[in-house]
Structures are given as C-alpha cells and as structure tokens.
Design an enzyme around this catalytic site. Sequence first.
Site, PDB file in Angstrom:
ATOM      1  N   ASP A 470      -4.055  10.570  -2.015  1.00  0.00           N
ATOM      2  CA  ASP A 470      -4.486   9.023  -1.967  1.00  0.00           C
ATOM      3  C   ASP A 470      -5.521   8.886  -0.966  1.00  0.00           C
ATOM      4  OD1 ASP A 470      -5.255   5.954  -3.593  1.00  0.00           O
ATOM      5  OD2 ASP A 470      -3.317   5.281  -2.952  1.00  0.00           O
ATOM      6  N   GLU A 473     -10.912   8.539   0.407  1.00  0.00           N
ATOM      7  CA  GLU A 473     -12.257   8.673   0.244  1.00  0.00           C
ATOM      8  C   GLU A 473     -13.190   9.060   1.550  1.00  0.00           C
ATOM      9  OE1 GLU A 473     -10.174   6.875  -3.042  1.00  0.00           O
ATOM     10  OE2 GLU A 473     -10.583   6.758  -0.649  1.00  0.00           O
ATOM     11  N   ASP A 638      -8.187   2.442  -9.232  1.00  0.00           N
ATOM     12  CA  ASP A 638      -6.959   1.270  -9.368  1.00  0.00           C
ATOM     13  C   ASP A 638      -7.858   0.958 -10.702  1.00  0.00           C
ATOM     14  OD1 ASP A 638      -5.949   2.075  -7.826  1.00  0.00           O
ATOM     15  OD2 ASP A 638      -6.451   1.452  -6.238  1.00  0.00           O
TER      16      ASP A 638
END
Length: 958
Positions: A470, A473, A638
């Site tokens: 997670d 990015e 999300d």
Amino acid sequence: MIFLKLIKSIVIGLGLVSAIQAAPASSIGSSASASSSSESSQATIPNDVTLGVKQIPNIFNDSAVDANAAAKGYDLVNVTNTPRGLTGILKLKEATNIYGYDFDYLNLTVEYQADTRLNVHIEPTDLSDVFVLPEHLVVKPLVEGDAQSYNFDNSDLVFEYSNTDFSFEVIRSSTKEVLFSTKGNPLVFSNQFIQFNSSLPKNHVITGLGESIHGLVNEPGSVKTLFANDVGDPIDGNIYGVHPVYLDQRYDTETTHAVYWRTSAIQEVLIGEESITWRALSGVIDLYFFSGPTPKDAIQQYVKEIGLPAFQPYWSLGYHQCRWGYDTIEKLSEVVENFKKFNIPLETIWSDIDYMDSYKDFTYDPHRFPLDEYRKFLDELHKNNQHYVPILDAAIYVPNPNNATDNEYQPFHYGNETDVFLKNPDGSLYIGAVWQVTLFSRFLSRKHSDMDKVIKDWYELTPFDGIWADMNEVSSFCVGSCGTGKYFENPAYPPFTVGSKATSYPVGFDVSNASEWKSIQSSISATAKTSSTSSVSSSSSTIDYMNTLAPGKGNINYPPYAIYNMQGDSDLATHAVSPNATHADGTVEYDIHNLYGYLQENATYHALLEVFPNKRPFMISRSTFPRAGKWTGHWGGDNTADWAYAYFSIPQAFSMGIAGLPFFGADVCGFNGNSDSELCSRWMQLGSFFPFYRNHNYLGAIDQEPYVWESVAEATRTSMAIRYLLLPYYYTLLHESHTTGLPILRAFSWQFPNDRSLSGVDNQFFVGDGLVVTPVLEPGVDKVKGVFPGAGKEEVYYDWYTQREVHFKDGKNETLDAPLGHIPLHIRGGNVLPTQEPGYTVAESRQNPFGLIVALDNDGKAQGSLYLDDGESLVVDSSLLVSFSVSDNTLSASPSGDYKADQPLANVTILGVGHKPKSVKFENANVDFTYKKSTVFVTGLDKYTKDGAFSKDFTITW
C-alpha cells in the site's frame, strides 16, 4: 489506504518513518518496547508542511498558450529505409519554446516488429538531460523473427508520412482505414513538454487510459491525467496507477486496435469529439500500435508484450476479510470465529496497519499482538487451511538516534548501510512523511538482498501467506523533505485525527426507518484520538514557485505546463515525494514517479520467492504500471460505501483487464463512510463474481462484516455457494489469463464487438465467456434491467437458478426479478462449466467431487475446458487440461497431462435438451438421470469415476 490514513511515518526517501502513537518498535532485531497505545505527549507534524503551492492547471487556464496553435513543428530529412522500417532526422522549423526548450533535432525510427505490431520511436539526437526508460526496468517489445529481414506485405499496419511539416499516419492494410493520424497537427518536443494529436472518427469509442474512477468509455471531453496519486477514489481524477494504453473500437469497420505509449513520464490525455491529444512532461515518444482486429486480440497482443499476468495461487480465489481497526489479536480471532459461527466461508484474514508497533513496517505491537499469541493464531489459521495477509506500507521508519531502543529498528539500518534511500539534490537523505517500504533507489541500483532479508526475517517471526502493498504511488503526507533534521522527535503524530467517526451513509439509507439502526449504532467503535498540540517544524528550503522555463532537466518541481493533478492545489509534491528527489543512479523522481509502485512490486515478488521457494507469491498492490500484473493483483483503492462505487467497480475491472491486471477486486461494501444492510447485501453478491473478493473498510466506520446483518449473511452465503461451486471454472480462467493475457471479467463490447449498442454497457459483465452477471446497483428496487446480446437469434441464455432457457430478445433491455438477496445470473449457451462441490475453504472444496454444467447452444453444441494443478507451484511440473466438446447429443471429455485429480465426477447437468432422452450412457453403461423442463440431471457418476473424474477420456450420450 486513504490519504487520510495517517502520516504513518516520517519517511526516508524510500523508506518510511512510521510515526504515530507510541514508543519504540518491536522490530526485527529489537527488543519489545512500551505500548503503542501509550498516552504520553507526542510531537505532531505541522499542518503547514502538508500544503503545496497552488497551481492552475493549463486546461483550466484561459490565458495558457495553445501549443497546437503556436508550435511550428518539424521537417523530416535524411530518410533511410531499413530491413524493418525506416529512420530519419526531424529538424525543428522554428523554436517557440512554449512549455520548455524545443529540441532542434530528433531521431525518428519506425520498426515493423510483427505482423500485428508497429513501433514509432522519436527521441532527441542529443540525449543529455533526457530520460529514456531503460529496458531492464520496463520491457521493450522486440522484433519477432529475423531482425534483418521482413516482408512488409504481411503487416496489418502501414506507416505513411509527410516530410515537410512532418506528420504520420498508421493505416490498417486490410481496410485502408486510418488508425492514427497527426496530419495538420505539429509535433511539439521540448525538454519539459511533448505533445502530439491524432484525429479520431466521429462517435469514437475509446477505452483504457487508467487508472481513474470512470465509466468504460472515455467520452469526448474526458481529461485523463496519468500521474500516480494517493487520493481516495475521486470520480474522474487521477488515482493510484498509470496505464498509457487505449483501445479504439470502430464499429463501421468492425475492428479494434490498441495504442501504447511506453513512458513513465507525467502525462495528460484529452479526448475530443474527433481527436485525441497526448502530452508528457519528459521522456521520449515510444509508441506501439497493435492491430487487433478484435478487442480481445488487441488486449492479448498488448498484454503479451508488457508481460503476462501472474498465476495466482488457487487459494486466492477464496473470500478475504479485512478492515482498518482489527487492532488486537483477540479481534482478529473473534472475526475468524464469527465467520465459522455464521457458516460464511473465510479463506483469508487480513491486517491493516493495526498490527504494527507505532506503525513501523516489519514490526508487531508487543502488547496488542504479543508474539506468542500472534504465532498461535497463525498456526491455528494454517491448520484450518486458512491464510493471513498483512499490509506493508511503502516506507521505512527513521529511528530517533537519541533513543537507544528506538534506534534498534533494523530495517532502517539495513537500508542506510547499503545506501538505498532517496536523496535530496544536495545528497542528504530525503525525509518525508509516510514513505515506501520497498526502497526504490535500491531497485535502480539492483540491490535486492536487504529487501529479501527483512521480509524473510519478518516471515520467520510472523508467518504470513502474502503481502498487501500500500501507499506506493509513492505517497508522502508533507511537501518536500519535511523531516530533515526532525527525526529525533520521532515518533510523531500526523497533522489530523486518525480514525475519526464516519458519519455518511449510502444514498437511500433512512435512519428513522432503519430497523437495524440501533444495532449499527452500537457497533461503532470510539477509537479516534486527539492529537497533541505540539508540532514538528518543517525544514527550510528554497523552491522556485514559478512555472518558468529552465535549461537541462528544467524546473521539475513546478514545470511550465501544469497538469490537472487531483490534489487540492495540483502541486506535484502534494501527497507525493517531490519531483526533485534523487534515486541511486541520479534519476529524479520527476521522471519515474509513475514507476515506483511497479518497481516495489517487482522487488517484493522476488523477496517472496526467497520466503516461499517455487511457490507463487501472493500480493495485492495499489499503484500499478504496465507489466505490474506480472507480479501482483490489484484492488480498487479507497472507495466509498455508496451505490455509485459499486457500479464503478465494474468499469474499473474492465480497465484493469485492458491493463493486464485481471486479478482485480474492489473493497466490497465500501471503504470510506458507513455501509448499510441493503448496499452491503447487493455488493457482497456483486463482489462474489470478481476474481479478487475482499470486504474492507475504514477505522472510523461501523462494522460491515457480512455476519453483522442477518440479511447480508444470507445473501452472502447464497452467492458464495455459487462462487465456490465455480472455483474450477475461475481457476481455469486464471490459467487462461496467465497464458494468453485475456481478462477474466469481460465487457459485453468485447464479447460482441460488432454491436455498437453494447459499446457503453458497464453495469453488466461476463465472467469468462460463459456467465453473465446483472447486479442491482441502486437502492430500494427489486428488479433490474439487463441486455442479452443475440438472444432469440444466434444466442441462448439460461437462468442459473431455474436452469431453464430465458426467452429474451436481442437489443431489448429486459426486466429481471431481483429481490434483496438475489443477484441475476445467466449461463450463455454453448459453454461447459466445470464445478466442484463447495466446502468451507478452498482446500476443502478441492477434496470434493466434480460436476459439469453443459449449456447447449441453438445447434445443440457446447465446449469448455478445465485446468488443474497443485494450485501453488511457480514452475508447474504436473498439470491436467481437460477439453470438453458437445455435439450430436454426446459430451466428450479429453484430458491431457499427468496431474492426478483423485476426486470423482459426481454429476452432469445438461441444459437445453428439447425432449426427454430414452437413456443416458456413461461410455456404454446406462446411468441414472432425471429430466425436467428441458434439463437432464445425470447423477451417480462417482461409481464410474472412482479413479478420478478425469483420469481418462470419456463420453456421455443421451
């Protein structure tokens, strides 16, 4: 997790400085420390360091220069034919230096790489300060066959060009249609701005260009920003991954082609009424055209070149349960027990950041997750053939050197000793807030051993079964190297409240009329804490806030062309590492930001191979890039507990299928906000048909496990029974995807590519070629509409539940009964679906008898296949592929391979048999059967297949 998810760390370039609630970590090589639930006074990251510099995106700036109108373009000179195409020099006609300094000379290379693939490559003659994506990072499609010889007549594609005012066209040789044309549009190529335009046919159908929350089709007016972004699933904004590829489906000629720009640059794509404009802020032009001619062909051609998807382990097809808020080992155990108590299958339980000590990667909280109890829990889970997947955030905590215990955090020292962390331009460590656990600089410098070691050591402590990657990015919650000189204040709170109570509910939820409102309210966990008022000051730095022109690499923090980045200020460094952060070989983040997650996935995958030799690594990751599917599956990020996001999960799955990431799923019932029983009931059933099936939600939201509501539990058991029955079908599709690149979930327009009316259908989907799912995507209804292409003509559809043919009409939007707890499901005639009696876990299911569902088409024919192996080996030494074919009232099964499936064949169900047979024979033996409403039920086959259902060829005749 969401960008609200916490400043989990003061970060070090490639590592995370986990910061938050507590004291020193219990990490690999460190002793247990004070509880992470400590209430002692702590520092707080100041809010002002999270704010970027306000940018006005050019697309919203009326005074911005139109590059297409201002640029003068290039002339093509010195053209030379080559065995595979041509080369030439592009000479700048006149410098305009609109959004950077124009390059005077460019090299053009055109290469016919295969009959279905053409490459157009344009780069500056002088590559000083130009980033060219290395082939060892992202594979470059290569010439098929003899590189020195090619018969151009064999190519599906033709390259044509004009020398003066250079432009080019790519033409389909069979139809003479122009697939791509820059005629009338000058090429712009400067150090910080590349732009080319192509014409498109009117009423075009463009899909792909992920990742964003959008419908299947990118209609005129769409702006696609390709910049990996940690943001909570805004509609139409740039989110986690970047996939610069699109399909152009043309109904006039009944053809589809794909276009791929192999670049990691920051990009922007504008879809017009009759044009597409593609921009990048660095790099070179490296375009690939794939001729198709069908959507499936084009997808397969593209995915084959970037890298076929990973073959996921069989157990990954089971149900996964997660939430942010399982904050003790007792809670995890309770959830597992509740699933068993309510008889809802549970394959894998997940942990969010709750298990960590002070949110440091590779640690466990010694008070909430004491090691002996943690290991006992995992041992029991594995004993029951269940699995465990913890989160791994992309960052390494920077320990406080003034705290001896804190300073024992070994992952930081491993990375620091091998010099893998990101740097500032001056050579100092880049320290942000919430950074990556997989050390990007290490990836570029080919240093993997430390990553392998920390993951292996972590596994030895707490034996997990896969990794959830997670925040990659990569995300940083402050702008710039805000932690420089401040890590001695660690651990520190984020500048916002973590886990504040969610107050939103789905559309259609009426509190006053909700019979379960009281129970919902009582389930809310008051876990929010108030952060300290003390603060960590930001480091001072000099930044050019103006979007000015600059030589060399240019103004990379604030480039002269401002993209529409879905953050409050559009600053490239907001919720991200600054573009001028420097990697091990001097490469700046500006050029490879979009690659960060992909490179983490590559390193993590290979580290998992060290933990599980010759076992298929299981990983689900958030940020992806072309070829990421070779290493990981993907979840949709999300999302929100609302009906719109249940719908958007379908086109998002299609987009990921195009991108080569078929193992996809969304957070079922929604991540942000509170779900309710109606939405969760519908979504649990919808999610049960996605390849990756996981329920997950936010810390401050109410509980939403399927057993929380009786109605949801019943709906879940119903749809899970179907999913687990179809596990052999899904596993066969996993194998097909792994070997061919075909998506598992398929759009109607891919299945019936010549029917324009299906181009925008994204509220229904096919699973493989054989199943049609029509979910309810709005509240308060008990019916849903759906289309069934070719029905009443060349196609036949059967209701899954009644097993009877449904008499639909082609082109009609049919109304289907869909009371709460029921999801319409149909079988397309012409398919054979392998089944297996469902068990509580995947392992139990695999021990049960097989079955077959045969759905005849209008000609009484059908076909299908079944693939089996041990379900986990990376290199498969033994496998079984069974081909099924039906014609003339005979089902033939032809197995090949040496994998032995001991389970018998128990039954075969044949749909669409017009008359009751006089007899049914297995080989030459009469067998038991019943006949009801055009369906033949053949039973008792287990006594004929005691040596295994598919140990040899067989026929069934009727």
